[in-house]
Design an enzyme around this catalytic site. Structure first.
Site, PDB file in Angstrom:
ATOM      1  N   THR A 163      -4.282  10.653  -0.228  1.00  0.00           N
ATOM      2  CA  THR A 163      -3.563   9.394  -0.109  1.00  0.00           C
ATOM      3  C   THR A 163      -2.434   9.607   0.889  1.00  0.00           C
ATOM      4  OG1 THR A 163      -4.099   8.717  -2.347  1.00  0.00           O
ATOM      5  CG2 THR A 163      -2.218   7.625  -1.325  1.00  0.00           C
TER       6      THR A 163
ATOM      7  N   PHE B 257       1.140   8.226   2.247  1.00  0.00           N
ATOM      8  CA  PHE B 257       2.289   7.444   1.821  1.00  0.00           C
ATOM      9  C   PHE B 257       3.209   7.209   3.007  1.00  0.00           C
ATOM     10  CE2 PHE B 257       0.754   9.683  -1.828  1.00  0.00           C
ATOM     11  CZ  PHE B 257       0.985   8.859  -2.921  1.00  0.00           C
TER      12      PHE B 257
END
Ligand code: PEP
Ligand code: MN
Length: 696
Positions: free
Chosen positions: A292, A294
């Protein structure tokens, strides 16, 4: 046998002591390694002081390559694998780079002193992935971090805007489930600036009160994104009800608070540990590699030192006229600016109109970027720069295989190594021959296919090596180690074998493919395997980096169509009775169905000659190079059928312009389950590689 046992018994007590002494030495050495790493880190920081004064870029990949080549060579003299040395020093170099960037970043923003306390707002509660991302991003001030838990992304942004927190940690995209729309939409309206990015490896686990069997779980809680990323695993538990939670850590807290052993949550191992839960299964995401990304947002932009690789994010709406998006994107091309991301989101309230979110390599402080942004305003009706920040794309430097060549063990005669240029004029009228997309007329420049950083069809000769068939974990691991050690770039291994006789070993099938993938991962080598049937294409494509179509299947049209539909490069072997035009027509099938990544492979044809298994048609290489833009490889193993003939045929292939070579190797050819007579032993492979890679 009896004797062995008694020896072991007699040696019992002294062995225990010897083991303790040895372990103590190992512990001592580990301590030394740590001390040296810390010392090295200090030097890296000192070096950045000098770099700072002279204005040299932080990253110097040329110097990194020289360093790695020297280390690998020194390691070899000490008996260490090239692979181990490379892995260890990739980490060490990455750490130095991070330290140096940190120093420059602090200086650029006048906070050269002790790192300050920071309050980070995020959606969720302690243990959520955003929380873990914050800890990773601000590891240098781990003891001065405060967290502001928020119920929503909007609340996290708002608490920074209002000054209750300094930074917001916002997930923006996941490599499995894609963009996080809500965050994109919030970025449009916020006054915050993006000051950083974090890439977090996400490893979902199933966690519960205690280590109960999976079959006793009835309810599973998690965040919708985590549920989406674990769809395959969840489908294997039909008796479970899935419920959504705001974040993964809240799901873990819910399981702990209820204390019900039939409940479980999908979350990280760290979250399980923080809340005292047991991990039932690790790695339950559909994709093994799950990351992921960010974005870090702050009230004010932060300057990025010009020597740090930098990225900028912006959001724009293009003018309402035909070709406006192309026009906008051309601005980046003209300025030589590399786009790393383009995402579109609907403009709320304006049906069928789109906002585009772009990331590019560059810093708004640079003049060329300023000029490009200025130019961009001509083709946009809305443009907002979200911020410039240090890029986390720091791919490790791979030393060129040619620089790692070992000194030759055996002597060969001098030869002219230079490959002749392909004939200048490619024959026209390819279409009359039944192909168009593969022809040089259609595309003049060579096609280069990139597979996990390896360029096939580029300037450097690429060697694919491995056993004919995957036979066992030990065998494929040993082969992978040899491929890596001697400079091969891809690992081959048949799992579904097209054997001429139905009584011959047919391959280990899916189990073999898992072993091949494991070996590829262990040694950082993309993998190649043959696919035999149209029904298997999708499954094999999910695991293998390159799909091989064997000689016996070159004109299996349903199979060609099927591999034409998957986004994986295809290594297409020439049929043993096929003309070059038939080979090109077969390739055309694959391109015509959408897959433009085809590598052609000459592997010997049937002739009246019986002295060799097949006859290697070396003239095929310059002819193909002239007729097609596709990469042309040669497999001397299946052509020769006898290991002694493989090195001279490989040399010949390189001399006539092959862009890559595929050879079969085996740790012990005498016991190979298929094609043993043509498999090179590891020492023969080592010799061949040092020769092939020594000259350009
Ligand atoms: C192979 O590469 O193992 C193989 C079976 O090759 P071919 O299809 O060229 O015979
Ligand atoms: Mn074979």
């Amino acid at each position: 046998m009896a004797e062995k046992k008694s020896t072991r018994r007699k040696a019992g007590a002294p062995t225990g002591r010897a083991l303790a002494v040895l372990r103590e030495s190992v512990t001592h050495l580990d301590g030394e390694i740590l001390r040296l790493l810390a010392e090295r880190r200090k030097l890296a920081v000192e070096i950045v002081g000098v770099k700072d004064a002279t204005g040299v870029a932080v990253r110097d990949q040329g110097r990194e390559e020289t360093l790695l080549v020297e280390l690998i060579q020194a390691g070899r003299e000490l008996g260490l694998d090239a692979h181990v040395v490379t892995q260890v020093f990739h980490e060490v170099i990455a750490d130095s780079l991070r330290q140096q960037q940190l120093v420059l970043q602090r200086r650029a923003n006048d906070d050269g002193g002790e790192p300050e306390a920071v309050r980070v707002a995020f959606q969720g509660i302690a243990g959520a992935y955003s929380y873990l991302a914050a800890r990773q991003h601000l590891a240098d001030r781990a003891d001065r971090l405060a967290f502001v838990e928020c119920p929503t992304f909007a609340a996290a942004i708002e608490s920074v805007e209002a000054g209750r927190a300094d930074l917001a940690m916002l997930p923006i995209e996941n490599t499995t489930s894609g963009g996080i729309n809500e965050v994109y939409d919030l970025l449009l309206h916020t006054r915050l600036a993006i000051v950083g990015e974090v890439k977090l490896r996400v490893e979902h686990c199933l966690v519960a009160m205690s280590d109960v069997p999976l079959s006793s779980i009835r309810r599973i809680y998690s965040h919708p994104q985590a549920v989406a990323q674990c769809g395959t695993f969840l489908a294997s538990l039909p008796g479970c009800k899935v419920e959504y939670y705001n974040d993964t850590a809240e799901a873990v807290a819910k399981v702990r608070d209820d204390g019900d052993p039939a409940q479980a949550a999908i979350a990280s191992e760290q979250a399980a540990a923080m809340y005292g839960l047991a991990v039932l299964r690790k790695g339950i995401a559909n994709q093994r590699e799950n990351f992921t990304r960010f974005l870090v947002a702050a009230r004010a932009p932060r300057a990025v030192d010009g020597r740090i690789p930098c990225k900028t994010s912006l959001v724009m709406a293009t003018a309402q006229k035909p070709g406006a998006l192309v026009e906008a994107l051309l601005v980046f091309r003209e300025a030589g600016i590399n786009l790393t991301k383009l995402e579109s989101r609907p403009i709320l309230g304006n049906p069928w109109e789109e906002m585009f979110y772009l990331d590019f390599e560059g810093n708004v402080a640079e003049e060329r970027v300023q000029r490009a942004l200025d130019e961009l305003t001509r083709s946009t009706r809305f443009l907002k720069v979200l911020g410039s920040y240090p890029s986390q794309d720091l791919p490790p430097t791979e030393p060129a295989a040619a620089k790692l060549a070992r000194p030759r063990l055996a002597a060969v005669t001098e030869r002219d190594a230079a490959a002749p240029e392909p004939p200048p004029s490619a024959p026209r009228a390819a279409e009359k021959k039944g192909y168009r997309l593969v022809s040089r007329d259609h595309k003049r420049e060579d096609t280069v296919i990139e597979v996990k950083g390896v360029r096939l069809g580029g300037d450097a000769l690429v060697v694919i090596a491995g056993p004919c068939a995957v036979e066992s974990r030990e065998q494929i691991m040993a082969a992978a180690q040899a491929v890596r050690e001697h400079g091969g770039r891809l690992l081959r291994g048949g799992c579904f074998k097209p054997r001429s006789s139905p009584y011959s070993f047919q391959g280990l099938g899916w189990e073999g493919l898992e072993l091949l993938a494991e070996a590829g991962r262990a040694y950082g080598l993309p993998i190649v395997t043959e696919v035999l049937s149209p029904a298997d294409v999708e499954g094999v494509a999910r695991v293998s980096d390159v799909l091989q179509i064997g000689a016996r299947n070159m004109q299996n049209f349903p199979l060609l169509r099927e591999v034409g539909r998957v986004p994986r490069p295809v290594l297409l072997k020439r049929g043993m009775m096929a003309s070059l035009d038939e080979l090109l027509q077969a390739a055309e099938y694959i391109l015509a169905h959408g897959n433009h990544q085809v590598i052609l492979c000459e592997r010997g044809i049937r002739t009246f000659e019986t002295a060799t298994r097949n006859t290697l048609d070396l003239s095929a290489i310059p002819v193909l190079r002239a007729r097609t833009h596709l990469p042309v490889f040669v497999d001397p193993s299946h052509a020769a059928g006898e290991r002694a003939l493989v090195p001279p045929m490989a040399r010949g292939a390189k001399a006539v312009g092959a862009q890559g070579i595929m050879v079969e190797i085996h740790p012990d050819p005498a016991v190979a389950l298929s094609d043993g007579p043509q498999a090179l032993t590891f020492p023969m492979f080592a010799d061949l590689m040092s020769e092939l890679l020594a000259s350009p």
